[in-house]
Design an enzyme around this catalytic site. Sequence first.
Site, PDB file in Angstrom:
ATOM      1  N   ARG A 114     -14.213   1.970   8.944  1.00 46.06           N
ATOM      2  CA  ARG A 114     -14.359   0.677   8.280  1.00 46.06           C
ATOM      3  C   ARG A 114     -13.066  -0.152   8.269  1.00 46.06           C
ATOM      4  NH1 ARG A 114     -13.676   4.830   5.319  1.00 46.06           N
ATOM      5  NH2 ARG A 114     -12.338   4.899   3.488  1.00 46.06           N
ATOM      6  N   LYS A 120       0.252   2.760   6.150  1.00 46.56           N
ATOM      7  CA  LYS A 120      -0.620   1.606   6.378  1.00 46.56           C
ATOM      8  C   LYS A 120       0.159   0.306   6.442  1.00 46.56           C
ATOM      9  CE  LYS A 120      -5.059   3.348   4.715  1.00 46.56           C
ATOM     10  NZ  LYS A 120      -6.161   3.183   3.743  1.00 46.56           N
ATOM     11  N   CYS A 130      -5.234 -11.210 -22.023  1.00 49.36           N
ATOM     12  CA  CYS A 130      -5.188 -12.679 -22.073  1.00 49.36           C
ATOM     13  C   CYS A 130      -5.755 -13.259 -23.367  1.00 49.36           C
ATOM     14  CB  CYS A 130      -5.939 -13.277 -20.886  1.00 49.36           C
ATOM     15  SG  CYS A 130      -7.757 -13.108 -20.988  1.00 49.36           S
ATOM     16  N   CYS A 157      -9.395  -9.923 -25.669  1.00 46.33           N
ATOM     17  CA  CYS A 157      -8.871  -9.230 -24.489  1.00 46.33           C
ATOM     18  C   CYS A 157      -7.414  -8.845 -24.730  1.00 46.33           C
ATOM     19  CB  CYS A 157      -8.976 -10.133 -23.259  1.00 46.33           C
ATOM     20  SG  CYS A 157      -8.191  -9.440 -21.778  1.00 46.33           S
ATOM     21  N   ASP A 174      -8.808   0.277  -5.084  1.00 51.60           N
ATOM     22  CA  ASP A 174     -10.088   0.958  -5.289  1.00 51.60           C
ATOM     23  C   ASP A 174     -10.127   1.794  -6.570  1.00 51.60           C
ATOM     24  OD1 ASP A 174      -8.359   2.975  -4.649  1.00 51.60           O
ATOM     25  OD2 ASP A 174      -9.477   3.706  -2.908  1.00 51.60           O
ATOM     26  N   ASN A 175      -9.276   1.434  -7.556  1.00 51.37           N
ATOM     27  CA  ASN A 175      -9.304   2.187  -8.809  1.00 51.37           C
ATOM     28  C   ASN A 175      -8.924   1.276  -9.969  1.00 51.37           C
ATOM     29  OD1 ASN A 175      -6.233   2.768  -9.562  1.00 51.37           O
ATOM     30  ND2 ASN A 175      -6.447   2.936  -7.334  1.00 51.37           N
ATOM     31  N   CYS A 207     -15.550   5.703  -2.344  1.00 47.77           N
ATOM     32  CA  CYS A 207     -16.338   5.657  -1.107  1.00 47.77           C
ATOM     33  C   CYS A 207     -16.563   7.054  -0.549  1.00 47.77           C
ATOM     34  CB  CYS A 207     -15.625   4.776  -0.084  1.00 47.77           C
ATOM     35  SG  CYS A 207     -15.559   3.029  -0.527  1.00 47.77           S
ATOM     36  N   ASP A 255       0.861  -1.178   0.000  1.00 48.78           N
ATOM     37  CA  ASP A 255       0.000   0.000   0.000  1.00 48.78           C
ATOM     38  C   ASP A 255       0.898   1.227   0.000  1.00 48.78           C
ATOM     39  OD1 ASP A 255      -3.273   0.404   1.032  1.00 48.78           O
ATOM     40  OD2 ASP A 255      -1.959   2.139   0.830  1.00 48.78           O
TER      41      ASP A 255
END
Length: 245
Positions: free
Chosen positions: A69, A82, A238, A235, A122-123, A179, A58
């Site tokens: 949370r 973190k 892959c 794709c 989260d992206n 969020c 992170d």
Amino acid sequence: MMSDLMRYSRQIVLREVGVNGQELLRDSSVLVIGLGGLGSTAASHLAGAGIGRLLLCDRDRVELSNLQRQVLYRQSDVGRAKTVAAAAQLAALNRDVEIETFDADDGLAAVRDADIVLDCTDNFPARYAINAACVAARRPLVSGAAIRFEGQLAVFDPSRGGACYRCLYADDGEAAETCEEAGILGPVVATVGSLQALAAIKWLLGRRDDAGTLTTWDALRMQWRTHRIPADPDCPVCGTSHRGE
């Protein structure tokens, strides 16, 4: 050891785990990328289950708004990296787990050192990069997401062929809600993080039928749906045409 039998007795008694399964978990490495609501929950369960080596990645520091949370952290952790705060808490939970920390760039390189990877970011740019690294290294990927009262879990295993994350979300330009903008309840994101840990443990124990599936959850209505993810032959990650096959 007797202490291991006592610590893990509640899962060793499961016939799907047993002593041999516990040894498999002890000898396994899991990479958790993203230590927010998803990753901090998943990492806690993985450490508790006795995963032998946890790789944590992170780039952020703990903020006061995280504590609603991200219950792995404490108010005294606000301002700490973190990775540092999570490593300290997880080591306090289980001192037998080997913990390594990485920044964002080194985290992608660590994919090859892991038996399975959890994408707890989260992206979309991060998710695409993690997926590409997992496909290149042929490492299984457990992807989670949660926002508002909605959650989803997807499992991919490039070594078995089939779809990858880019087959599921092919649009480079799609913007992800945050969020901060849309809101999230702690138990919603914690549930998805727990499911990511569960999926990883099952995979490490040899139960790999979840590969190529997407599970969505409506927490308000308590409704679950599971879908098979079709592979996209075009794709860019892959697809057969991009592998020169």
